[in-house]
Design an enzyme around this catalytic site. Structure first.
Site, short mmCIF file in Angstrom:
data_model
loop_
_atom_site.label_atom_id
_atom_site.label_comp_id
_atom_site.label_asym_id
_atom_site.label_seq_id
_atom_site.Cartn_x
_atom_site.Cartn_y
_atom_site.Cartn_z
N GLY A 1 6.66 14.63 10.76
CA GLY A 1 6.45 14.88 9.34
C GLY A 1 5.46 16.02 9.14
O GLY A 1 4.45 16.11 9.83
N ALA B 1 0.84 -1.20 0.00
CA ALA B 1 0.00 0.00 0.00
C ALA B 1 0.88 1.25 0.00
O ALA B 1 1.91 1.30 0.67
CB ALA B 1 -0.91 0.01 1.23
N THR B 2 0.46 2.25 -0.74
CA THR B 2 1.21 3.51 -0.81
C THR B 2 1.44 4.13 0.56
O THR B 2 2.56 4.58 0.84
CB THR B 2 0.51 4.50 -1.76
N HIS C 1 4.39 6.68 -6.40
CA HIS C 1 4.53 5.23 -6.23
C HIS C 1 4.66 4.66 -7.64
O HIS C 1 3.69 4.64 -8.39
CB HIS C 1 3.31 4.68 -5.49
N ARG D 1 10.30 17.46 7.48
CA ARG D 1 10.06 17.21 8.90
C ARG D 1 10.40 18.47 9.68
O ARG D 1 11.21 19.29 9.23
CB ARG D 1 10.90 16.03 9.41
N MET E 1 9.54 5.56 4.03
CA MET E 1 10.31 6.75 3.66
C MET E 1 10.47 7.71 4.84
O MET E 1 11.55 8.26 5.07
CB MET E 1 9.65 7.47 2.48
N GLU E 2 9.39 7.92 5.58
CA GLU E 2 9.46 8.80 6.75
C GLU E 2 10.42 8.25 7.80
O GLU E 2 11.17 9.01 8.42
CB GLU E 2 8.07 9.00 7.36
N MET F 1 4.44 2.53 2.06
CA MET F 1 5.68 2.99 1.43
C MET F 1 6.09 4.34 2.01
O MET F 1 7.27 4.58 2.30
CB MET F 1 5.52 3.09 -0.09
#
Length: 132
Positions: free
Chosen positions: A63, A35-36, A70, A114, A43-44, A39
């Site tokens: 964040g 699921a996006t 994606h 962030r 990344m975070e 992902m």
């Protein structure tokens, strides 16, 4: 917060499990692929990993913005590795270039931002909002 250098890098790896799939995470009619939002989570976490060594005791970073594409699907059982690189620092605001890949190809790219926070004052502000 200590000075965060441009070019600081971090990584985060996640093995894709059934609970990370779009058809379980969002809607059963979706295909059985990563699921996006998961992902983005990877990344975070890579971005936080890049700056963690520069945070003082009692600080964290939340964040505030994400802009990603994606690019490719990843099925269950594969490892997804995200990388983040600091590209801009303005006071407590940090911008990152982020990407994610599985064993076969790059699956996502984008940017992330962030903000460094003081946990005590952040939690005090949160407590003022109260519970519903």
């Amino acid at each position: 917060m200590r000075q965060i250098p441009l070019g600081a890098k971090g990584t985060f790896t996640l093995r894709v499990l059934p609970e990370h799939l779009a058809n379980r995470f969002k809607d059963a009619m979706l295909p059985q692929v990563l699921a996006t939002p998961v992902m983005i989570l990877i990344m975070e976490n890579a971005a936080l990993s890049a700056i963690r060594p520069f945070l003082d005791m009692g600080e964290s970073a939340v964040g505030t913005a994400i802009n990603v594409r994606h690019l490719a699907a990843t099925p269950v059982g594969h490892d997804v590795r995200a990388e983040a690189e600091v590209v801009k620092v303005e006071g407590k605001r940090i911008e990152f270039k982020v990407s994610a890949s599985d064993e076969m190809e790059e699956i996502g790219i984008g940017t992330h931002q962030r903000m460094v926070i003081d946990l005590r004052s952040f939690n005090e502000r949160l407590a003022k909002k109260g519970k519903f």
